[in-house]
Design a protein around this motif. Structure first.
Motif, mmCIF file in Angstrom:
data_model
loop_
_atom_site.group_PDB
_atom_site.id
_atom_site.type_symbol
_atom_site.label_atom_id
_atom_site.label_comp_id
_atom_site.label_asym_id
_atom_site.label_seq_id
_atom_site.Cartn_x
_atom_site.Cartn_y
_atom_site.Cartn_z
ATOM 1 N N THR A 101 0.830 -1.209 0.000
ATOM 2 C CA THR A 101 0.000 0.000 0.000
ATOM 3 C C THR A 101 0.861 1.254 0.000
ATOM 4 O OG1 THR A 101 -1.686 -1.214 1.240
ATOM 5 C CG2 THR A 101 -1.893 1.174 1.176
ATOM 6 N N ARG A 102 1.955 1.224 0.754
ATOM 7 C CA ARG A 102 2.871 2.376 0.720
ATOM 8 C C ARG A 102 3.414 2.583 -0.692
ATOM 9 N NH1 ARG A 102 4.969 -0.253 5.442
ATOM 10 N NH2 ARG A 102 6.972 -0.699 4.433
ATOM 11 N N CYS A 103 3.747 1.479 -1.343
ATOM 12 C CA CYS A 103 4.263 1.591 -2.714
ATOM 13 C C CYS A 103 3.202 2.138 -3.671
ATOM 14 C CB CYS A 103 4.749 0.222 -3.195
ATOM 15 S SG CYS A 103 6.213 -0.398 -2.320
ATOM 16 N N LEU A 104 1.938 1.775 -3.448
ATOM 17 C CA LEU A 104 0.861 2.290 -4.303
ATOM 18 C C LEU A 104 0.779 3.807 -4.243
ATOM 19 C CD1 LEU A 104 -2.112 -0.166 -3.562
ATOM 20 C CD2 LEU A 104 -0.526 -0.229 -5.473
ATOM 21 N N LEU A 105 1.120 4.374 -3.077
ATOM 22 C CA LEU A 105 0.947 5.810 -2.853
ATOM 23 C C LEU A 105 2.241 6.596 -3.014
ATOM 24 C CD1 LEU A 105 -1.244 5.535 0.363
ATOM 25 C CD2 LEU A 105 -2.052 6.233 -1.885
ATOM 26 N N ARG A 106 3.298 5.964 -3.389
ATOM 27 C CA ARG A 106 4.623 6.614 -3.385
ATOM 28 C C ARG A 106 4.666 7.826 -4.312
ATOM 29 N NH1 ARG A 106 10.539 3.653 -3.886
ATOM 30 N NH2 ARG A 106 11.772 5.521 -3.421
ATOM 31 N N ASP A 107 5.274 8.898 -3.803
ATOM 32 C CA ASP A 107 5.488 10.121 -4.591
ATOM 33 C C ASP A 107 6.950 10.148 -5.010
ATOM 34 O OD1 ASP A 107 5.818 12.647 -5.639
ATOM 35 O OD2 ASP A 107 4.688 13.666 -4.069
ATOM 36 N N GLU A 108 7.201 10.008 -6.296
ATOM 37 C CA GLU A 108 8.579 9.939 -6.798
ATOM 38 C C GLU A 108 9.207 11.317 -6.966
ATOM 39 O OE1 GLU A 108 10.147 7.214 -7.193
ATOM 40 O OE2 GLU A 108 8.673 5.610 -7.475
ATOM 41 N N GLN A 109 8.423 12.393 -6.809
ATOM 42 C CA GLN A 109 8.926 13.726 -7.102
ATOM 43 C C GLN A 109 9.515 14.442 -5.893
ATOM 44 O OE1 GLN A 109 8.870 14.527 -10.355
ATOM 45 N NE2 GLN A 109 7.886 12.538 -10.651
ATOM 46 N N THR A 110 9.284 13.955 -4.685
ATOM 47 C CA THR A 110 9.726 14.652 -3.482
ATOM 48 C C THR A 110 11.165 14.293 -3.128
ATOM 49 O OG1 THR A 110 8.721 12.885 -2.170
ATOM 50 C CG2 THR A 110 7.423 14.874 -2.507
ATOM 51 N N ALA A 111 11.813 15.196 -2.373
ATOM 52 C CA ALA A 111 13.213 14.993 -2.006
ATOM 53 C C ALA A 111 13.369 13.822 -1.041
ATOM 54 C CB ALA A 111 13.774 16.271 -1.370
ATOM 55 N N HIS A 112 12.449 13.682 -0.077
ATOM 56 C CA HIS A 112 12.501 12.592 0.890
ATOM 57 C C HIS A 112 11.540 11.488 0.456
ATOM 58 C CE1 HIS A 112 14.752 15.431 3.103
ATOM 59 N NE2 HIS A 112 13.742 16.070 3.659
ATOM 60 N N PRO A 113 11.795 10.258 0.893
ATOM 61 C CA PRO A 113 10.821 9.191 0.623
ATOM 62 C C PRO A 113 9.453 9.584 1.170
ATOM 63 C CG PRO A 113 12.857 8.286 1.523
ATOM 64 C CD PRO A 113 12.959 9.763 1.655
ATOM 65 N N THR A 114 8.443 9.593 0.320
ATOM 66 C CA THR A 114 7.146 10.146 0.706
ATOM 67 C C THR A 114 6.005 9.352 0.086
ATOM 68 O OG1 THR A 114 8.096 12.378 0.781
ATOM 69 C CG2 THR A 114 5.707 12.232 0.670
ATOM 70 N N VAL B 280 6.535 11.243 5.462
ATOM 71 C CA VAL B 280 7.683 11.867 4.803
ATOM 72 C C VAL B 280 8.927 11.472 5.591
ATOM 73 C CG1 VAL B 280 8.734 14.010 4.014
ATOM 74 C CG2 VAL B 280 6.236 13.821 4.160
ATOM 75 N N GLY B 281 9.743 10.577 5.042
ATOM 76 C CA GLY B 281 10.946 10.160 5.754
ATOM 77 C C GLY B 281 10.621 9.546 7.099
ATOM 78 N N GLY C 232 17.327 6.215 6.094
ATOM 79 C CA GLY C 232 17.265 6.056 4.658
ATOM 80 C C GLY C 232 15.829 5.966 4.176
ATOM 81 N N SER C 233 15.601 5.210 3.119
ATOM 82 C CA SER C 233 14.257 5.110 2.542
ATOM 83 C C SER C 233 13.548 3.870 3.066
ATOM 84 C CB SER C 233 14.352 5.059 1.011
ATOM 85 O OG SER C 233 15.182 3.979 0.618
#
Length: 769
Positions: free
Chosen positions: A490-503, A522-523, A565-566
């Motif tokens: 579910t976290r992977c489904l919602l992942r935002d690839e554009q942010t500086a931190h894993p989000t 966020v992180g 980390g991520s």
């Protein structure tokens, strides 16, 4: 002269002295016990952040700021200056200094000036019992009370009480509160100059009260004492000390008011309450929130809420419960973190997590975003349109309502209502009351409850309540609320690839444009923001992606880099997860004809993973362009891969502006060659209306009671034939319904396509007048 009378007088004097001593001892021993502090005496409460930064000091009894103090916490400079100024023989008298009293009485009788004769214990007695000591009677009561205190308490206890009750101007009592408000530090850090200034205030607290401007009376008094102190120490006084002035650091702080109120209510008896807030992060969130709203006021956006939680210990680090606590127009004193409001679509991720856990989907499973009816409930998408078939991960990211409701209707092991109840989120109505609308924001939740859910998602499905007091401990055994594999996917489904931190994040807009949300992680942090009006007033600008998401991302940019980390997107150690190649179109295991592939996760033994049946290779007659059963010796034929979609999906693709290339029709001579038509390899029709297991009520003979017969067929099917038992009902194009006027009873319906594939189901009909 005989010596006898002299010796007699001496004996009488000795006996009188002995009797006086004995009476004094009896008087001393019979002095009754008394409490050291007044009845109803209460300290102020100090509330700090996790680093000791001050958030608030409450008023104690009598609307006075007063804090406890220990002798070891007082600067030696302050002790020395106090003894030097007030009571140089403090440790050698029983509470009263007889010689000082005699000197004071003689000076008053002769009209000479003399400093006061009150010891520190006498001053404590005056403060403790609020005595008027200008009269002889008042002075005698003060002496008695001083002796009484000395009888039952040690010198150190009395000194601590004096430094607790001594007035330091205005409603500030005690040296601890004075140091806090005047110097912004603790009493143990006072310098000699600061100590001298504080020492002289209790003699005349009104006249020498520090203010925003230098107080001449205070300056002169502290300079005189400072001179005498340094001279007694054999040093020359610093001339600059004459102009020294105490200027208070400012009004008492009033930070994070709503959280402070919660902290005070949770720890009413503690003098010092340490919260989990980080004042630097609190200030940053508040500043970002105010700046954001200042740019949005033209849109009518005046209020917002934000809360930040550290994922490792679930401690609340920032708590901006309204845009302005003192603004009555926006009802700023409401605690927006605890207020329950419609969450919009922010609960959808947990619906998808339950579906992943139950094995209904994997991230690339195709879901249908089409007009559907769920036993009388006809949900709509936010934009009012439909996009057709799309992968589960895309359906969640694009927040499509129809696929979410379809999943909610499919859950059998545990529905969303039960899941939320297990997460300690309780509703006033039953699950049936909210029905399938629950994942679309059909029930109200609080921001704190949402943050607990998203922290659970980030922490591998392990649920624990949030912490706002430093003394609150994490549970030793968190509650497993979600399967770790489902939480990760579910976290992977919602992942935002554009942010500086894993989000990862999810937005939510409530019905009627009353609430705009964005919640995510966020992180190392879980973050939630809400924009709206506490009175529930609607505003068309309250669309989450436009009103709440920008604020969420601005706050996220200011957060520190993650320490681990991520970790949000690292598969849990030992998890039952596998990443394989999937057909990029169907989301199934690719066959040899699938042209495009992409990696995808699934849960072995749980996720519904089937071979792709969309891409099939067929043979084409080069001359006619028709499909044939296989390569021909007499004619030139060639292979080509086509997509075979059910008719319902083909219609959806066409409506979405994405028409698919249809395979050519089967050549008429293919069957004459003795070869099996490839079309028979397809799936049989799937009857979508009516539904099996439902009872249909109709009015006999009325056209409006006609029941639509519909089925989903393969792309090569052009016609559908409908039968009741062996009775032919009618024929329609495969993409159109056939309307049937049924009679009461049970009926076996069969749909046959023009390729000979068929499906049957039983439907029950009842009638009413």
């Amino acid at each position: 002269m005989s010596p006898r009378p002299s010796r007699t007088k001496l004996r009488i004097a000795l006996w009188l002295l002995l009797a006086a001593g004995l009476l004094s001892a009896i008087f001393w021993l019979l002095l009754p016990w008394t409490s050291l502090y007044p009845e109803g005496f209460r300290y102020s409460q100090v509330v700090t952040d996790r680093h000791g930064e001050l958030l608030r000091v409450t008023l104690g009894s009598d609307d006075t700021y007063r804090l406890p103090i220990r002798l070891a916490e007082i600067s030696p400079h302050l002790l020395a200056s106090t003894f030097f100024q007030e009571d140089r023989h403090y440790h050698r008298h029983p509470g009263v200094n007889p010689l000082a009293l005699l000197r004071a009485a003689w000076a008053k009788a002769t009209g000479q000036y003399h400093s006061g004769a009150s010891t520190l214990t006498m001053q404590l007695a005056r403060l403790r019992y609020r005595l008027e000591t200008r009269s002889l009677g008042g002075k005698l009561v003060q002496i008695f009370r001083a002796l009484q205190l000395e009888r039952h308490y040690s010198k150190d206890q009395l000194l601590e009480a004096y430094f607790t009750l001594a007035p330091y101007g205005g409603n500030i009592e005690g040296v601890s509160a004075a140091c806090l408000f005047y110097f912004g530090k603790s009493p143990e850090a006072l310098s000699l100059r600061e100590s001298a200034a504080l020492t002289v205030i209790p003699q005349s607290p009104s006249a020498r009260r520090p203010g925003s401007q230098p107080n001449p009376a205070l300056q002169q008094a502290q300079w005189r004492l400072y001179q005498r102190l340094t001279q007694a120490q054999g040093r020359q006084p610093d001339a600059l000390a004459a102009s020294y002035a105490i200027i208070p650091t400012g009004p008492p702080p009033f930070r994070a008011p709503q959280l402070v109120e919660r902290a005070l209510a949770a720890a009413p008896e503690r003098h010092r309450v340490v919260t989990t807030l980080d004042l630097a992060q609190q200030s940053q969130v508040e500043t970002t929130l105010r700046q954001y709203l200042s740019l949005q006021r033209t849109k009518g956006l005046h209020n917002a809420v934000a809360c930040l939680v550290h994922l490792d210990d679930l401690s609340i680090r920032a708590y901006a419960a309204s845009a302005d606590f003192f603004n009555q127009q926006i009802e700023g004193q409401v605690d927006g973190v605890l207020a329950r409001r419609s969450p919009g679509s922010t609960l959808k991720p947990f619906l998808f997590a339950l579906a992943l856990e139950e094995g209904l989907i994997h991230p690339r499973t195709l879901l249908l975003d089409t007009p559907q009816s769920f036993r009388g409930y006809n949900p709509e998408n936010f934009d009012g349109g439909f996009v057709g078939p799309l992968a589960a991960e895309e359906a969640l990211r694009r927040s499509r309502n129809i696929p979410a409701v379809w999943l909610a209707n499919q859950l059998r092991d545990r529905n969303l209502y039960q899941f939320l109840e297990e997460a300690d989120i309780h509703f006033p109505e039953t699950a049936e009351h909210y029905g399938l609308a629950l994942p679309l924001g059909g029930a109200e939740v609080s921001m704190e409850e949402l943050l607990q859910l998203y922290a659970t998602l980030a922490n591998g499905g392990q649920w624990q309540p949030l912490r706002f007091l430093h003394s609150q401990a994490l549970a030793k055994s968190p509650q497993p609320l979600l399967q770790a594999e489902a939480a990760f996917l579910t976290r992977c489904l919602l992942r935002d690839e554009q942010t500086a931190h894993p989000t990862f994040w999810k937005t939510g807009t409530s019905h009627g444009f009353r609430d705009a949300w964005t919640v995510g992680c966020v992180g190392d942090y879980a973050l939630a923001v809400w924009v709206g009006n506490f009175d529930g007033q609607a505003n068309p600008a309250l669309v989450a992606r436009e009103a709440a998401l920008p604020l969420f991302l601005q706050i996220a940019e200011g957060l520190p880099s993650p320490s681990n980390g991520s970790r949000l997107f690292q598969a849990p150690p030992g998890a039952n997860l596998k990443q394989v190649e999937l057909c990029a179109v169907s989301g199934c295991l690719p066959n040899s004809h699938c042209p495009h592939r992409r990696p995808g996760w699934f849960i072995p033994g749980q996720s519904p993973i089937d071979p792709c049946e969309v891409h099939r290779q067929i043979w084409i007659d080069a001359e006619s362009g028709f499909r044939v059963a296989g390569p021909q010796k007499e004619r030139f034929t060639y292979p080509e891969v086509y997509e075979f979609w059910p008719s319902q999906l083909l219609q959806l693709f066409e409506r979405a502006g994405l028409p698919r290339r249809l395979p050519p029709a089967l050549a008429s001579q293919a069957s004459q060659d003795g070869l099996s038509p490839l079309s028979r390899q397809g799936r049989p029709p799937r009857i979508t209306s009516p539904e099996a297991g439902l009872l249909y009520t109709v009015r006999i003979g009325q056209p409006e009671s006609a029941l639509p017969l519909e089925a989903n067929v393969e792309a090569d099917a052009r016609q559908l034939f409908w039968f009741r038992e062996k009775e032919f009902i009618g024929e329609t194009p495969s993409d159109e319904p056939l309307f049937w006027l049924p009679l009461p009873g049970q009926h076996l319906l069969t749909a046959i396509d023009d390729q000979g594939r068929h499906q049957s189901l039983t439907v029950t009909i009842e009638s009413f007048e």
